[in-house]
Enzyme design. Sequence first.
Site, PDB file in Angstrom:
ATOM      1  N   CYS A   1      47.199  53.683  31.225  1.00  0.00           N
ATOM      2  CA  CYS A   1      46.462  52.558  30.657  1.00  0.00           C
ATOM      3  C   CYS A   1      45.141  53.086  30.098  1.00  0.00           C
ATOM      4  O   CYS A   1      44.764  54.225  30.351  1.00  0.00           O
ATOM      5  CB  CYS A   1      46.254  51.472  31.727  1.00  0.00           C
ATOM      6  SG  CYS A   1      44.924  51.826  32.898  1.00  0.00           S
TER       7      CYS A   1
ATOM      8  N   ASP B   1      41.584  25.684  40.671  1.00  0.00           N
ATOM      9  CA  ASP B   1      42.094  25.497  42.028  1.00  0.00           C
ATOM     10  C   ASP B   1      41.193  24.475  42.714  1.00  0.00           C
ATOM     11  O   ASP B   1      40.046  24.264  42.320  1.00  0.00           O
ATOM     12  CB  ASP B   1      42.093  26.851  42.755  1.00  0.00           C
ATOM     13  CG  ASP B   1      42.969  26.800  43.997  1.00  0.00           C
ATOM     14  OD1 ASP B   1      43.561  25.729  44.268  1.00  0.00           O
ATOM     15  OD2 ASP B   1      43.055  27.816  44.699  1.00  0.00           O
TER      16      ASP B   1
ATOM     17  N   ASP C   1      45.656  20.060  48.416  1.00  0.00           N
ATOM     18  CA  ASP C   1      46.791  20.079  49.343  1.00  0.00           C
ATOM     19  C   ASP C   1      46.399  20.829  50.615  1.00  0.00           C
ATOM     20  O   ASP C   1      45.377  21.503  50.655  1.00  0.00           O
ATOM     21  CB  ASP C   1      47.991  20.774  48.688  1.00  0.00           C
ATOM     22  CG  ASP C   1      47.638  22.149  48.184  1.00  0.00           C
ATOM     23  OD1 ASP C   1      46.939  22.236  47.162  1.00  0.00           O
ATOM     24  OD2 ASP C   1      48.012  23.148  48.838  1.00  0.00           O
TER      25      ASP C   1
ATOM     26  N   CYS D   1      43.007  54.715  32.895  1.00  0.00           N
ATOM     27  CA  CYS D   1      43.497  55.954  33.509  1.00  0.00           C
ATOM     28  C   CYS D   1      43.593  57.099  32.516  1.00  0.00           C
ATOM     29  O   CYS D   1      43.554  58.269  32.906  1.00  0.00           O
ATOM     30  CB  CYS D   1      44.852  55.709  34.166  1.00  0.00           C
ATOM     31  SG  CYS D   1      44.738  54.476  35.469  1.00  0.00           S
TER      32      CYS D   1
ATOM     33  N   ALA E   1      50.633  28.487  49.797  1.00  0.00           N
ATOM     34  CA  ALA E   1      50.536  29.118  51.127  1.00  0.00           C
ATOM     35  C   ALA E   1      51.534  30.256  51.340  1.00  0.00           C
ATOM     36  O   ALA E   1      52.083  30.415  52.424  1.00  0.00           O
ATOM     37  CB  ALA E   1      50.672  28.068  52.228  1.00  0.00           C
TER      38      ALA E   1
HETATM   39 ZN   LIG Z   1      45.926  52.702  34.784  1.00  0.00          ZN
END
Ligand SMILES: [Zn+2]
Length: 485
Positions: free
Chosen positions: A283, A95, A130, A286, A198
């Site tokens: 996941c 960026d 920009d 978790c 933006a």
């Molecule tokens: Zn998770």
Amino acid sequence: MSVIKKSHLFEIVSKDCAGRIGRLETPHGVIETPAILPVVNPLHQSIPPSELREIGAEGLVTNSYIIHRNRELRSAVLEVGVHRSLGFNGPIMTDSGSYQLSQYGSLDLSSREIVEFQAAIASDIGVPLDIPTPPNATFSRASRELDVTLERLREAISIERGEMLLAGTIQGSTFTELRRRASEEASRLGFDLYPIGAVVPLMESYRYRDLVQVIVASKEGLSPAAPVHLFGAGHPMIFALAVALGCDLFDSAAYALYAKDGRYMTSRGTYHIEDLRYLPCSCPICSTHTRGELAGDEGLIARHNLHVSFEEIRLVKQCIRDGSLWELVEERCRAHPSLLAGLKAAVSHSDWIERVDRMPKSTFFYSGPESARRSEVQRFKRYQKRFELRGRVLIKEKDDVVDDLDDFDYVMDFKPPFGAYPALLRESYPFNAEVTVWDHEAVLVAIENVRELIESNPDASFTLKKPGWVEEDLIKELEEYALVV
Ligand SMILES: [Zn+2]
């Protein structure tokens, strides 16, 4: 790099709605889109890039302005390149510092200098500096700043940049005519990637309706073959909608920023970790930690946030393959009233989606009034103009038993939200649609289409066998065009 090379860089391999699976070639490998590129701070990486890759990152975004501003880091990265410096050998987009510009008002670096610097550190995708005009700026400010952005894009295209791909960011605030002008002009110049800039303030304030208008206006000025990046979109609940509108790349700083505040992402929205009693995710994080452990560790939440983001992108891709992306969009957009407003805005652009949409797809599933004007219905509306009917035409529901069928030259099925189509096509896509709930909108569209069909076939006489469940006042409209029995 010659302008001609760009057409080889992005190959579309599968499509659904205005979304697609594509292959974007970069000097450090191919990114299969749609893809999400995690944003990495060059000064301190909360999750090492090598781990980001294991979680699913095909590429990264880092900030060339931050690298440039730090003298020590700048000379180190100039020496070894941004890939070795970050320890990541895949595609890296840099960026330019536009975000810092929007925060501080001015930078001590010109757009030319920052593009040359990005090329010097061997970035795979560079971005000129920009001007990110915020939503709801005045028209004159948005227009003035867009002129500066376009001037910098023109300058950037002529800068020697080796193999680096160059992105031409589309600005124009919330003015659709400015967004369209910006993308037409950027398209004429010929970039390798077109970020829509933006839009973070729109997403932060749940202004999805405006976001949809900005995306569609920006897309309208670009070639359908051009890859598009939605700058700053890092929440999984927006991916399906944004991809269906033709966005190919996303970047996420959100996974880490949200984690700092204890915000736990899901594809249905955000929870504060303190408010969760259960972890609705399986996941690797978790499934091996308790809610309490996550609550005290922003690194764990950030990792979970990334896992759900990549999972959602994989689901979006599978839906593109299956031709069921719109079904996923409708499902996701019912998770929040503002997303529903975004869905309604997207449906208002069905004619535009229809022009690029594929055919056939998986079975059309009617899930509510927004389905009544989706692209397949718009396409049918256009196609039915080709029906050339003469003699006596009967329009009836599929299962209606009629004794005097032989009296008719044509028999057509009546099925909302389409209208009437040759009965022989009833098992074909999209007429095999799953429509179990016929709401007012579906019937309204169907009646409108039947009326248009009758009007465009003046040599035929129509008999409509009235479905018992259709509201009287809707059918009344057809009585002056057809014999309603
Ligand atoms: Zn998770």
